[in-house]
Design an enzyme around this catalytic site. Sequence first.
Site, mmCIF file in Angstrom:
data_model
loop_
_atom_site.group_PDB
_atom_site.id
_atom_site.type_symbol
_atom_site.label_atom_id
_atom_site.label_comp_id
_atom_site.label_asym_id
_atom_site.label_seq_id
_atom_site.Cartn_x
_atom_site.Cartn_y
_atom_site.Cartn_z
ATOM 1 C CG ASP A 138 33.167 43.095 58.695
ATOM 2 O OD1 ASP A 138 33.533 43.969 59.498
ATOM 3 O OD2 ASP A 138 32.086 42.471 58.810
ATOM 4 C CD GLU A 160 34.543 43.083 66.471
ATOM 5 O OE1 GLU A 160 33.690 42.192 66.597
ATOM 6 O OE2 GLU A 160 34.244 44.261 66.210
#
Length: 492
Positions: free
Chosen positions: A40, A235
Amino acid sequence: MKRNGLCSRHIPWILLFFFSCIHHTLYADYPLFWQRYTADPSGIEYNGRLYLFCSHDTYDPNRGYGYFMNDITCISTDDMKNWTDHGEVFHAKDSKWGAKMTWAPCVVRRHGKFYLYYGDANSGGIGVAVSDQPTGPYIDSQDHPVVGLSTPGVLLYDENHQPIKNRKGVPGSIAGSENWGMWCFDPCVLIDDDGQAYMYFGGAHPDNSRIIKLKENMVETDGAAIKPNTPGFFEASFIHKYNGKYYLSYAGHYFNKPANIEYVVSDKPMEGFGNPGVVLPNPPANDGYNNHHSIFQFKGEWYIAYHNREVAYENNEQDRRAREYMRSVCIDRLFHHEDGTIQTVEPTRDGLKQLKYINPYERNEAETMAKGFGINTAFKEKGSYNRIVNSIHDGDYVKICGVQFTHGGASKFSATLSSPKGNGRIEIRLEGANGLLIGTLPVSSTGGWDQWQTLTTTIKPLGGVFDLYLVFRGEPHPEELFRMDDWTFSPS
Ligand code: FUB
């Protein structure tokens, strides 16, 4: 090919280089960080360096493999090849409101401070930790998250003002949606040119993407969250602005794996999103698992950082769940077409140019490297922010990409080391972990782990630009051999 400056007296070694260059091509230098599993990545340029803030994937001995992320890892570069490991810059324990996990960070700078937003959907939502330095330490001193399920607009309500529940009874998106409800996480914050800040977040269902305004203090919301048009949203919300347009990108169509990073575009930051496209297909070495990205400029060029499972493969992780949950960060160039669409990124293994070479004749931090094989890094001592390379065992190495040996090469190599036993040595090699050996530094005892000495050895001089490998040797047993703070060469 970037190699240059080879002198005629070195011609006998050229064949050796030829073979080690083949090795180099086969084992290209992406992903960009090996020490720990990271995911991420969120990129920000500051003072001539690119900082990536990453989730830190760990194995929990009690629970096994899963997204157990207790802190945020930060790495930075100024040449796009060699990355400095700043360690863990924010820990869940430094969240006053009690976040237990630190998932998928995003960092922005305002009023001379750095604001690190992170998610813990299970414990309450999205928190913000603040620091004066990009490399922390970050502290979240708020007694509540910035955004949670009770923030207006996060949950959808029915006509009786009751939160709409999904088929498992979890308040989330729409009734009958997937089993998870609203994941109040994956924040991305944009400070627009007029100073208004927006947070993009949410996850688990196409109806769960949200945008909310932040007040100027960056720690409070302003008004209710709204739901933008994000077809297939799952997401990993991210927003970037280019030529006056807002590009809202996210991991989409997760239920039709493999998930891509997709985007919609608008002239406004909170509404009007349309013209969907694909930013990044599910990358190689990712087995179709999740992805999460950020898009940013560094020295005037656009890049995308994301993750895959390459390091888990290279570490020969056999457990399928290890390859799902142990991720590693990557980076590539990103281009906008003239018509405002994004050119779909082609993931590469070695696609970026080194922006500047390493100067071997100045002090180089040991924790700055293109690859760290087997090693780790740590703070030199308690309370210090100087990091060192530790966890050195026989056969481990660090690779430093593009070292420019001017003046016909170097005559000496020095490293600042500590070692209680003095039972190791450093092989100085070029172009591969088994490449040309130009010298060996025996590591004698310095008297203890907290006793540091600069040790020096002579080497064979060789001018040109090379990838440098410091290969660590010693008794092949599990004991740590020595630690390294910095290294330098002296010109001949
Ligand atoms: O890293 C944990 C989660 O995995 C992130 O929050 C998601 O975006 C996915 O990357």
